[in-house]
Design an enzyme around this catalytic site. Structure first.
Site, PDB file in Angstrom:
ATOM      1  N   ASP A  55       1.768  -5.908   7.163  1.00  0.00           N
ATOM      2  CA  ASP A  55       2.706  -5.834   6.040  1.00  0.00           C
ATOM      3  C   ASP A  55       2.850  -7.169   5.296  1.00  0.00           C
ATOM      4  O   ASP A  55       2.927  -8.238   5.916  1.00  0.00           O
ATOM      5  CB  ASP A  55       4.086  -5.422   6.550  1.00  0.00           C
ATOM      6  CG  ASP A  55       4.101  -3.999   7.121  1.00  0.00           C
ATOM      7  OD1 ASP A  55       3.101  -3.582   7.725  1.00  0.00           O
ATOM      8  OD2 ASP A  55       5.142  -3.327   6.954  1.00  0.00           O
ATOM      9  N   HIS A  57       4.942  -7.038   2.036  1.00  0.00           N
ATOM     10  CA  HIS A  57       6.285  -6.787   1.495  1.00  0.00           C
ATOM     11  C   HIS A  57       6.729  -7.772   0.419  1.00  0.00           C
ATOM     12  O   HIS A  57       7.859  -8.291   0.459  1.00  0.00           O
ATOM     13  CB  HIS A  57       7.306  -6.733   2.628  1.00  0.00           C
ATOM     14  CG  HIS A  57       7.318  -5.406   3.342  1.00  0.00           C
ATOM     15  ND1 HIS A  57       7.553  -4.217   2.689  1.00  0.00           N
ATOM     16  CD2 HIS A  57       7.080  -5.066   4.629  1.00  0.00           C
ATOM     17  CE1 HIS A  57       7.486  -3.223   3.543  1.00  0.00           C
ATOM     18  NE2 HIS A  57       7.177  -3.694   4.728  1.00  0.00           N
ATOM     19  N   ASP A  83       1.817  -1.616   2.838  1.00  0.00           N
ATOM     20  CA  ASP A  83       3.147  -2.200   2.643  1.00  0.00           C
ATOM     21  C   ASP A  83       3.044  -3.552   1.942  1.00  0.00           C
ATOM     22  O   ASP A  83       3.524  -4.577   2.434  1.00  0.00           O
ATOM     23  CB  ASP A  83       3.937  -2.270   3.963  1.00  0.00           C
ATOM     24  CG  ASP A  83       4.595  -0.927   4.292  1.00  0.00           C
ATOM     25  OD1 ASP A  83       4.269   0.079   3.629  1.00  0.00           O
ATOM     26  OD2 ASP A  83       5.439  -0.878   5.207  1.00  0.00           O
ATOM     27  N   ASN A 115       3.434   3.177   4.024  1.00  0.00           N
ATOM     28  CA  ASN A 115       4.465   4.141   3.642  1.00  0.00           C
ATOM     29  C   ASN A 115       5.301   3.660   2.455  1.00  0.00           C
ATOM     30  O   ASN A 115       5.955   4.464   1.797  1.00  0.00           O
ATOM     31  CB  ASN A 115       5.375   4.461   4.844  1.00  0.00           C
ATOM     32  CG  ASN A 115       6.098   3.253   5.368  1.00  0.00           C
ATOM     33  OD1 ASN A 115       5.475   2.229   5.668  1.00  0.00           O
ATOM     34  ND2 ASN A 115       7.408   3.329   5.474  1.00  0.00           N
ATOM     35  N   HIS A 116       5.261   2.348   2.157  1.00  0.00           N
ATOM     36  CA  HIS A 116       5.996   1.863   0.980  1.00  0.00           C
ATOM     37  C   HIS A 116       5.229   2.049  -0.326  1.00  0.00           C
ATOM     38  O   HIS A 116       5.812   1.889  -1.396  1.00  0.00           O
ATOM     39  CB  HIS A 116       6.384   0.397   1.158  1.00  0.00           C
ATOM     40  CG  HIS A 116       7.632   0.231   1.962  1.00  0.00           C
ATOM     41  ND1 HIS A 116       8.878   0.063   1.405  1.00  0.00           N
ATOM     42  CD2 HIS A 116       7.831   0.272   3.306  1.00  0.00           C
ATOM     43  CE1 HIS A 116       9.789  -0.019   2.358  1.00  0.00           C
ATOM     44  NE2 HIS A 116       9.172   0.095   3.526  1.00  0.00           N
ATOM     45  N   HIS A 259      -2.000   2.305   8.665  1.00  0.00           N
ATOM     46  CA  HIS A 259      -0.715   1.607   8.532  1.00  0.00           C
ATOM     47  C   HIS A 259       0.253   1.913   9.679  1.00  0.00           C
ATOM     48  O   HIS A 259       0.817   1.012  10.277  1.00  0.00           O
ATOM     49  CB  HIS A 259      -0.046   1.935   7.197  1.00  0.00           C
ATOM     50  CG  HIS A 259       1.281   1.245   7.049  1.00  0.00           C
ATOM     51  ND1 HIS A 259       1.386  -0.112   6.812  1.00  0.00           N
ATOM     52  CD2 HIS A 259       2.559   1.698   7.160  1.00  0.00           C
ATOM     53  CE1 HIS A 259       2.662  -0.452   6.777  1.00  0.00           C
ATOM     54  NE2 HIS A 259       3.402   0.620   6.983  1.00  0.00           N
ATOM     55  N   HIS A 333       3.214  -1.955  10.184  1.00  0.00           N
ATOM     56  CA  HIS A 333       4.377  -1.062  10.074  1.00  0.00           C
ATOM     57  C   HIS A 333       5.601  -1.458  10.887  1.00  0.00           C
ATOM     58  O   HIS A 333       6.702  -1.019  10.583  1.00  0.00           O
ATOM     59  CB  HIS A 333       3.924   0.356  10.458  1.00  0.00           C
ATOM     60  CG  HIS A 333       4.849   1.463  10.087  1.00  0.00           C
ATOM     61  ND1 HIS A 333       5.530   1.515   8.890  1.00  0.00           N
ATOM     62  CD2 HIS A 333       5.208   2.583  10.759  1.00  0.00           C
ATOM     63  CE1 HIS A 333       6.252   2.635   8.844  1.00  0.00           C
ATOM     64  NE2 HIS A 333       6.085   3.291   9.965  1.00  0.00           N
TER      65      HIS A 333
HETATM   66 MN   LIG Z   1       5.572   0.435   6.924  1.00  0.00          MN
END
Ligand SMILES: [Mn+2]
Length: 457
Positions: A55, A57, A83, A115-116, A259, A333
């Site tokens: 990730d 982010h 992500d 998932n983002h 992920h 994740h």
């Molecule tokens: Mn995630």
């Protein structure tokens, strides 16, 4: 205007300086990226050497630190496990830079979906608001979401070496004494800090070495007059068989990168290949599970507290890896304070690449380097190979001596990231973890915004 050639290089320069590019360039970039991604399968094939990242982010300055530590594109071959956006303040710059690099060097960087990378999630966790704030409209958010729909769901790394070439670097100062394996020893795991100093090194257990040697000998002995029955199947992870018998090529099982994790609806990698991925992330089903699931210390499958995906235990991972000839699953994740965490006898690893997550979690980040199998080392056990007896590790600092509980501090720290794999036989590829901390630019003077309770999203 179209984005290509020198325009693309200019956009990369601008984004590297953390400055957004104009809306019309984003539109062109997203169009080009989609054209590329639409050609990729749901599971992208990637050749080692490759550096696997978790990730990001939206922590742009930490992404720059990642490139400083891991090497720049295109010098280093990267695989990002999703992500890219939400939570951090620079989702836009982070994602667009990665996308520019993808369009500029399509064979040197692989992006898979987290998932983002979803309309619904980005609307809640920051990326939507950031685009609106930086452009005054949500057009750019829409272009990006259309790219999200085309990102691959996983990647399959083949050709990774079983042994690491030992880093010829200095020993980290924090390591007071050392007990390094012999240079010709089979190095399985090495961890380096951001300065490239060795934090620890771990050798594959000696039993597997001797069994490897005897296997290699028996292969050599039987090379004539009768060709040995090929025990290895075709390209790792494909489930295909191969007619290339007698090859002594060093080859591990493949490494599946995804992920989140596994799905009860998916027992073979081919079933991932058959999914229709070009859509918003569904609320349930196989595609959702791949992006949302987590490994856990349970038997079989369990309900996920996230409300999407599942929890899956060691038995599920071992069965899946065996069936698909995998030596390792790499996933992201989940926040890991140490940056990475191996579980279930090193059959699965979590890699987390956002240091000091949300500018307040205090964690370090990690990236995972898999080397190219350039050696002619002979036999290498595959993911579904038999296992040997008890293992033996050499750990930097391990002759500090055991403490009252019979475990040195270094071993205690190691066991927290290597889990139950310590001292056990393992079949995975050679793994070099580079651990790094937050970039000073991004952590200094950043107001901690509202507390974030649900890190697990
Ligand atoms: Mn995630």
């Amino acid at each position: 205007m179209s984005i290509g050639g020198s325009d693309l290089d200019r956009a990369i320069t601008q984004l590297r300086a953390c400055k957004p590019i104009p809306e019309n360039q984003v539109r062109e970039l997203c169009y080009k990226a989609r054209e590329l991604l639409i050609e990729e399968g749901n599971v992208v094939g990637v050749d080692a050497p490759v550096t696997i990242c978790g990730d990001i982010h939206g922590q742009f300055h930490d992404l720059m630190e990642l490139f400083r530590v891991g090497g720049d594109v295109p010098d280093t071959n990267y695989l990002f496990m999703g992500d890219f956006v939400d939570r951090g303040f620079y989702s836009l710059e982070s994602f667009l830079l990665l996308l520019c690099l993808k369009v500029r060097y399509p064979d040197r960087i692989t992006l898979i979906r987290g998932n983002h990378e979803s309309r619904q999630i980005t609307t809640v966790y920051g990326f939507y608001d950031e685009c609106l704030r930086k452009y005054g409209s949500v057009n750019v958010w829409r272009y990006c979401c259309e790219v999200f729909d085309f990102l691959a769901l996983g990647a399959l790394v083949t050709g990774a070496a079983t042994s690491l070439t030992p880093t010829d670097g200095p020993i980290a100062e924090s390591i007071q004494s050392m007990d390094i394996p012999d240079a010709d020893c089979d190095i399985e795991i090495e961890t380096l800090n951001a300065q490239g100093e060795i934090m620890y090194r771990y050798a594959r257990n000696s039993d597997s070495q001797s069994s490897a040697a005897s296997q290699a000998n028996s292969n050599a002995a039987s090379s004539s007059p009768i060709a040995p029955t090929p025990s290895n199947t075709g390209p790792a992870g494909t489930g295909a068989t191969s007619s290339a018998n007698g090859s002594s090529k060093s080859e591990t099982g493949a490494v599946l990168c995804v992920h989140g994790g596994l799905s009860p609806l998916i027992d073979t990698i081919d079933k991932i290949r058959l999914l229709d991925r070009k859509q918003e992330v569904p609320h349930e089903g196989a595609m959702c599970d791949l992006l949302w699931s987590d490994p856990d210390e349970i038997d079989g499958w369990g309900l996920s507290p996230r409300g999407a995906g599942f929890l899956f235990g060691a038995d599920i991972v071992k069965c899946f890896n065996h069936k698909n000839d995998l030596s390792l699953i790499a996933r992201a994740h989940q926040l890991v304070m140490e940056g990475f965490k191996e579980m279930f006898e090193s059959t699965i690893v979590t890699v987390w690449s956002a240091p000091n997550y949300c500018y307040r979690c205090g964690n370090v980040a990690a990236i995972l380097e898999l080397g190219e199998d350039g050696s002619n080392a002979g036999f290498v056990r595959r993911g579904n190979g038999e296992r040997g007896g008890g293992g033996r590790g050499w750990v930097l600092g391990s002759n500090d001596g055991p403490n009252a509980n019979g475990m040195s501090n270094e071993n205690r720290r190691l066991s927290s990231v290597l889990g139950d794999s310590m001292g056990r036989p393992r079949d995975g590829p050679g793994r070099r973890y580079r651990v790094f901390e937050a970039a000073p630019q991004d952590s200094r003077g950043m107001p901690a915004k509202k507390p974030v309770a649900d890190y697990f999203l």
